[in-house]
Scaffold this active site. Structure first.
Site, short mmCIF file in Angstrom:
data_model
loop_
_atom_site.label_atom_id
_atom_site.label_comp_id
_atom_site.label_asym_id
_atom_site.label_seq_id
_atom_site.Cartn_x
_atom_site.Cartn_y
_atom_site.Cartn_z
N CYS A 1 -13.51 -4.09 -4.04
CA CYS A 1 -13.77 -2.68 -3.69
C CYS A 1 -14.40 -1.90 -4.84
CB CYS A 1 -12.49 -2.00 -3.23
SG CYS A 1 -11.76 -2.80 -1.79
N HIS B 1 -13.46 5.73 -3.78
CA HIS B 1 -13.36 4.60 -2.85
C HIS B 1 -12.42 5.03 -1.73
CE1 HIS B 1 -12.68 0.80 -1.09
NE2 HIS B 1 -11.47 0.64 -1.59
N ASN C 1 -11.68 1.45 5.21
CA ASN C 1 -12.02 0.90 3.89
C ASN C 1 -13.16 -0.12 4.06
OD1 ASN C 1 -12.13 -0.44 1.46
ND2 ASN C 1 -9.92 -0.66 1.23
O1 UT7 Z 1 -9.29 -1.25 -1.29
C1 UT7 Z 1 -8.44 -1.89 -2.16
C2 UT7 Z 1 -7.28 -1.09 -2.41
N1 UT7 Z 1 -6.40 -1.09 -1.27
C3 UT7 Z 1 -5.58 -0.10 -1.15
O2 UT7 Z 1 -5.65 0.78 -1.94
C4 UT7 Z 1 -4.52 -0.16 -0.09
C5 UT7 Z 1 -3.27 0.35 -0.71
N2 UT7 Z 1 -2.12 0.38 0.16
C6 UT7 Z 1 -1.99 1.21 1.21
O3 UT7 Z 1 -2.93 1.91 1.58
C7 UT7 Z 1 -0.63 1.31 1.86
O4 UT7 Z 1 0.32 0.66 1.07
C8 UT7 Z 1 -0.59 0.73 3.30
C9 UT7 Z 1 -1.35 1.63 4.25
C10 UT7 Z 1 -1.18 -0.66 3.30
C11 UT7 Z 1 0.85 0.65 3.81
O5 UT7 Z 1 1.48 1.93 3.71
P1 UT7 Z 1 2.93 2.07 3.07
O6 UT7 Z 1 3.35 3.46 3.21
O7 UT7 Z 1 2.81 1.51 1.68
O8 UT7 Z 1 3.81 1.18 4.00
P2 UT7 Z 1 4.66 -0.14 3.67
O9 UT7 Z 1 3.75 -1.27 3.30
O10 UT7 Z 1 5.74 0.23 2.71
O11 UT7 Z 1 5.28 -0.45 5.07
C12 UT7 Z 1 6.14 0.47 5.74
C13 UT7 Z 1 6.54 -0.08 7.09
C14 UT7 Z 1 6.97 -1.54 7.07
O12 UT7 Z 1 8.07 -1.67 7.95
P3 UT7 Z 1 9.57 -1.72 7.37
O13 UT7 Z 1 9.61 -2.91 6.47
O14 UT7 Z 1 9.78 -0.43 6.66
O15 UT7 Z 1 10.38 -1.86 8.62
C15 UT7 Z 1 5.80 -2.28 7.63
O16 UT7 Z 1 6.17 -3.47 8.29
O17 UT7 Z 1 5.42 -0.03 7.98
C16 UT7 Z 1 5.25 -1.30 8.62
N3 UT7 Z 1 3.84 -1.48 8.93
C17 UT7 Z 1 3.27 -1.05 10.06
N4 UT7 Z 1 3.78 -0.41 11.13
C18 UT7 Z 1 2.93 -0.09 12.12
C19 UT7 Z 1 2.88 -2.05 8.14
N5 UT7 Z 1 1.69 -2.00 8.79
C20 UT7 Z 1 1.91 -1.39 9.98
C21 UT7 Z 1 1.08 -1.03 11.03
N6 UT7 Z 1 1.63 -0.38 12.10
N7 UT7 Z 1 -0.24 -1.29 11.04
#
Ligand code: UT7
Length: 333
Positions: A124, A260, A290
């Protein structure tokens, strides 16, 4: 000590953006449609990322096809032909083939039979790495006019059954044409500074689990989203501060920030950390998601087209991605 005669002193070079263009595939995949494919919801995606939709390349539509369309638009905007370029750099992690470089495929399609073309791979952050490399090459006189393209078909390396990653990415391309001019004026338009970083210790937090040498497959993107998020906010803020400081510019005096486009919450957190007005941060994450190395030029083009970024404005670009890699660039448009 003997002084160098003025006529022999190196003349400062500023590399100005003389053209910009972008291209998005026609097909739009909205959150509601995605929610029929994996267990997710429009509400979750919007709340956690700010994304509403993404563009997806058609069957058979390759990264070179997207990059070529963006390149044509940028050349048209610059009012020059491809035969006037000395250099093409393509930032991508989703090349058409293992080799030759996708940049050479675009070079051939553009009918540019001179100079050099190559790919840079910094995921990225690729567009920021591209600016850094091109700016350095042009400052030492290796090219007078260069085309920098960021083009990606991330839809091809996503695991469409993994809801934690497949909702985040989209396909697209953006391109700029840079022209070198001798300039001693501090306020002249062009790239003022760029700063790139990487730290390979964090490789396992964001990677693709396949490749020619390791598995002889293309593989799928894997990410520990939460950890990437935290590193991204910290390192983006650091590199922006460092880049501005090296140019003696106060962050508050920068007119526009073109980040980004990974997650609206990352954009908000960085803005808060650096006390930047949210209105000065360009965001296309809702429409494009993204698009990796394409996201910065796509966002910049959108803000130039709608009249926000104007000639003479001070603009900071930044990105963070797999590797980890990250970087920032300061320019006067
Ligand atoms: O381009 C390169 C750089 N990339 C980035 O910068 C991405 C960086 N990361 C992010 O943008 C975020 O971490 C995410 C959007 C990927 C995830 O958001 P988060 O607030 O960090 O959520 P999390 O990973 O802590 O997950 C929270 C919950 C989990 O469930 P539990 O374990 O709390 O029950 C996940 O299983 O959300 C769940 N989850 C979803 N639920 C519904 C993860 N993906 C999804 C989804 N729909 N698509």
């Amino acid at each position: 000590m003997a002084q160098m005669p003025v006529s022999m002193m190196p003349v400062p070079i500023r590399n100005k953006i003389i053209g910009i263009g972008s291209y998005l595939p026609e097909r739009i995949l909205g959150n509601e449609e995605l929610a029929k494919m994996v267990e997710t919801s429009d509400e979750w995606i919007k709340e956690r990322t700010g994304i509403s939709q993404r563009h997806i390349a058609a069957d058979g539509q390759k990264t070179s096809d997207l990059g070529y369309r963006a390149a044509l638009a940028a050349l048209d905007d610059a009012g020059i032909g491809a035969d006037e370029l000395d250099l093409i750099v393509l930032a991508t992690s989703t090349p058409d083939l293992t080799f030759p470089s996708t940049a050479t495929i675009i070079q051939e399609r553009l009918g540019m039979n001179r100079g050099a073309a190559f790919d840079v791979q910094a995921v990225c952050s690729g567009f920021l790495y591209g600016i850094n490399v091109i700016d350095a090459m042009m400052r030492v006189g290796n090219a007078k006019r260069a085309l920098l393209i960021g083009a990606e078909t991330f839809s091809r390396i996503l695991d469409w059954e993994d809801r934690s990653t497949c909702v985040l990415f989209g396909d697209g391309a953006g391109a700029i044409v840079l022209e070198a001019a001798e300039n001693t004026d501090e306020d002249a338009p062009g790239v003022m500074d760029s700063y790139i970083r990487s730290d390979g210790r964090y490789r396992d937090m964001l990677y693709v689990d396949g490749g020619p040498s390791a598995t002889q497959t293309v593989g799928h993107l894997r990410m520990q989203g939460n950890a990437v998020f935290k590193h991204a906010v910290t390192e983006i803020a650091n590199v922006m501060r460092d880049c501005a400081a090296r140019s003696g510019v106060d962050i508050q005096d920068i007119d526009w920030f073109v980040p980004h486009q990974a997650n609206q919450r990352i954009l908000n957190a960085v803005a808060k950390k650096l006390k930047i007005a949210p209105e000065s941060v360009i965001s296309t994450v809702a429409q494009h998601a993204n698009t990796s190395a394409a996201s910065v030029p796509l966002a910049m083009h959108a803000a130039i087209e709608d009249g926000r970024i104007k000639r003479g404005d001070l603009v900071m670009l930044e990105a963070f991605g797999g590797g980890f890699t990250w970087g920032a660039a300061l320019l006067r448009y």
